[in-house]
Design an enzyme around this catalytic site. Structure first.
Site, PDB file in Angstrom:
ATOM      1  N   LYS A   4     -17.233  -5.700  10.218  1.00 39.99           N
ATOM      2  CA  LYS A   4     -17.282  -6.967  10.959  1.00 39.99           C
ATOM      3  C   LYS A   4     -16.093  -7.866  10.657  1.00 39.99           C
ATOM      4  O   LYS A   4     -15.592  -8.549  11.520  1.00 39.99           O
ATOM      5  CB  LYS A   4     -18.584  -7.698  10.673  1.00 39.99           C
TER       6      LYS A   4
ATOM      7  N   SER B 143      -2.703  -7.677   3.107  1.00 38.34           N
ATOM      8  CA  SER B 143      -2.952  -7.533   4.547  1.00 38.34           C
ATOM      9  C   SER B 143      -3.213  -8.900   5.165  1.00 38.34           C
ATOM     10  O   SER B 143      -2.722  -9.208   6.254  1.00 38.34           O
ATOM     11  CB  SER B 143      -4.159  -6.629   4.781  1.00 38.34           C
TER      12      SER B 143
ATOM     13  N   ARG C 248      -2.248  -6.460  -8.267  1.00 41.31           N
ATOM     14  CA  ARG C 248      -1.119  -7.347  -8.043  1.00 41.31           C
ATOM     15  C   ARG C 248      -1.108  -8.474  -9.066  1.00 41.31           C
ATOM     16  O   ARG C 248      -0.288  -8.532  -9.950  1.00 41.31           O
ATOM     17  CB  ARG C 248      -1.193  -7.948  -6.622  1.00 41.31           C
TER      18      ARG C 248
ATOM     19  N   HIS D 277       0.841  -1.208   0.000  1.00 34.57           N
ATOM     20  CA  HIS D 277       0.000   0.000   0.000  1.00 34.57           C
ATOM     21  C   HIS D 277       0.877   1.259   0.000  1.00 34.57           C
ATOM     22  O   HIS D 277       0.597   2.218  -0.727  1.00 34.57           O
ATOM     23  CB  HIS D 277      -0.880   0.049   1.256  1.00 34.57           C
TER      24      HIS D 277
HETATM   25  P1  ADP Z   1      -9.818  -3.703  -0.373  1.00 32.45           P
HETATM   26  O1  ADP Z   1     -10.435  -4.497   0.722  1.00 32.45           O
HETATM   27  O2  ADP Z   1     -10.623  -2.501  -0.765  1.00 32.45           O
HETATM   28  O3  ADP Z   1      -9.325  -4.468  -1.561  1.00 32.45           O
HETATM   29  P2  ADP Z   1      -7.057  -3.468   0.521  1.00 32.45           P
HETATM   30  O4  ADP Z   1      -6.590  -2.701   1.708  1.00 32.45           O
HETATM   31  O5  ADP Z   1      -6.871  -4.943   0.543  1.00 32.45           O
HETATM   32  O6  ADP Z   1      -8.568  -3.037   0.344  1.00 32.45           O
HETATM   33  O7  ADP Z   1      -6.368  -2.903  -0.792  1.00 32.45           O
HETATM   34  C1  ADP Z   1      -6.580  -1.611  -1.247  1.00 32.45           C
HETATM   35  C2  ADP Z   1      -6.038  -1.500  -2.672  1.00 32.45           C
HETATM   36  O8  ADP Z   1      -4.626  -1.678  -2.653  1.00 32.45           O
HETATM   37  C3  ADP Z   1      -6.582  -2.562  -3.628  1.00 32.45           C
HETATM   38  O9  ADP Z   1      -6.741  -1.983  -4.901  1.00 32.45           O
HETATM   39  C4  ADP Z   1      -5.488  -3.601  -3.639  1.00 32.45           C
HETATM   40  O10 ADP Z   1      -5.467  -4.320  -4.865  1.00 32.45           O
HETATM   41  C5  ADP Z   1      -4.262  -2.719  -3.516  1.00 32.45           C
HETATM   42  N1  ADP Z   1      -3.134  -3.446  -2.930  1.00 32.45           N
HETATM   43  C6  ADP Z   1      -3.139  -4.221  -1.831  1.00 32.45           C
HETATM   44  N2  ADP Z   1      -1.915  -4.749  -1.604  1.00 32.45           N
HETATM   45  C7  ADP Z   1      -1.126  -4.293  -2.612  1.00 32.45           C
HETATM   46  C8  ADP Z   1       0.235  -4.509  -2.976  1.00 32.45           C
HETATM   47  N3  ADP Z   1       1.015  -5.314  -2.278  1.00 32.45           N
HETATM   48  N4  ADP Z   1       0.710  -3.876  -4.063  1.00 32.45           N
HETATM   49  C9  ADP Z   1      -0.095  -3.089  -4.806  1.00 32.45           C
HETATM   50  N5  ADP Z   1      -1.396  -2.860  -4.549  1.00 32.45           N
HETATM   51  C10 ADP Z   1      -1.909  -3.455  -3.453  1.00 32.45           C
END
Ligand code: ADP
Length: 176
Positions: free
Chosen positions: A48, A141, A103, A24
């Site tokens: 939740k 995450s 990704r 992120h």
């Molecule tokens: P969501 O639940 O909305 O997908 P996330 O926090 O998992 O929220 O991810 C937010 C955004 O960041 C999404 O578009 C996800 O694809 C992107 N993202 C998550 N991890 C990475 C990463 N390692 N590299 C690039 N983009 C990422």
């Protein structure tokens, strides 16, 4: 919350950030080359299933961004949370750009659905997709949480910002 002034180009980066990872962070940093301001938006829609509560997620994002102050102009980044549609939030904040990260191919399906839903709500909204850098492709995450919980001997420090590492160590009682 900072409001738009003049023709500032604002990008909204929404997500669960449960917790924020170095993947992120990489997207946030790269977004700063594209926008005058980036709002990292913790979506409050699916509380939740959250592992960390919203206040903690926001605090971890703020602390992680603070760590970058010698590297980037962190005054261009705002952290906020919102219960509702990101498109509505974007409009309220004079932005038409939603930033997402991609990704692997499987991300595409989900992101495509989001794109179509957003397009259905408002055709003026643009989604900007940034491809994950190779080193971050496998970071999510949930994988970070799993590693912290079940693989206590694995060093996860390359995957998350320092404040998140600390929070995970506390949460899962990891002894260093
Ligand atoms: P969501 O639940 O909305 O997908 P996330 O926090 O998992 O929220 O991810 C937010 C955004 O960041 C999404 O578009 C996800 O694809 C992107 N993202 C998550 N991890 C990475 C990463 N390692 N590299 C690039 N983009 C990422």
């Amino acid at each position: 919350m900072k409001m738009n002034s003049g023709n500032k180009k604002i990008g909204i980066y929404p997500g669960s950030f449960d917790p924020i990872t170095n993947g992120h962070i990489d997207i946030i940093k790269r977004s700063l080359d594209l926008f005058d301001e980036v709002i990292v938006l913790v979506s409050v829609n699916n509380e939740k299933s959250g592992k960390f509560d919203f206040e903690t997620r926001k605090r971890l994002i703020n602390e992680s961004i603070k760590e970058l102050e010698n590297e980037i102009d962190i005054s261009k980044i705002t952290v906020d949370s919102y219960e509702g549609l990101t498109v509505e939030y974007a409009k309220k904040h004079n932005s038409k750009f939603i930033i997402r990260g991609l990704r692997v191919v499987s991300d595409f399906e989900y992101e495509w659905q989001l794109y179509k839903a957003n397009e259905f709500i408002d055709k003026d909204i643009e989604m900007i997709f940034l491809m994950a850098r190779e080193d971050y492709t496998f970071i999510s995450s949930s994988s970070v949480l799993e590693l912290a919980k079940y693989s206590q001997n694995v060093d996860i420090s390359p995957l998350v910002p320092k404040p998140v590492l600390k929070a995970l160590e506390e949460r899962f009682n990891i002894k260093k």
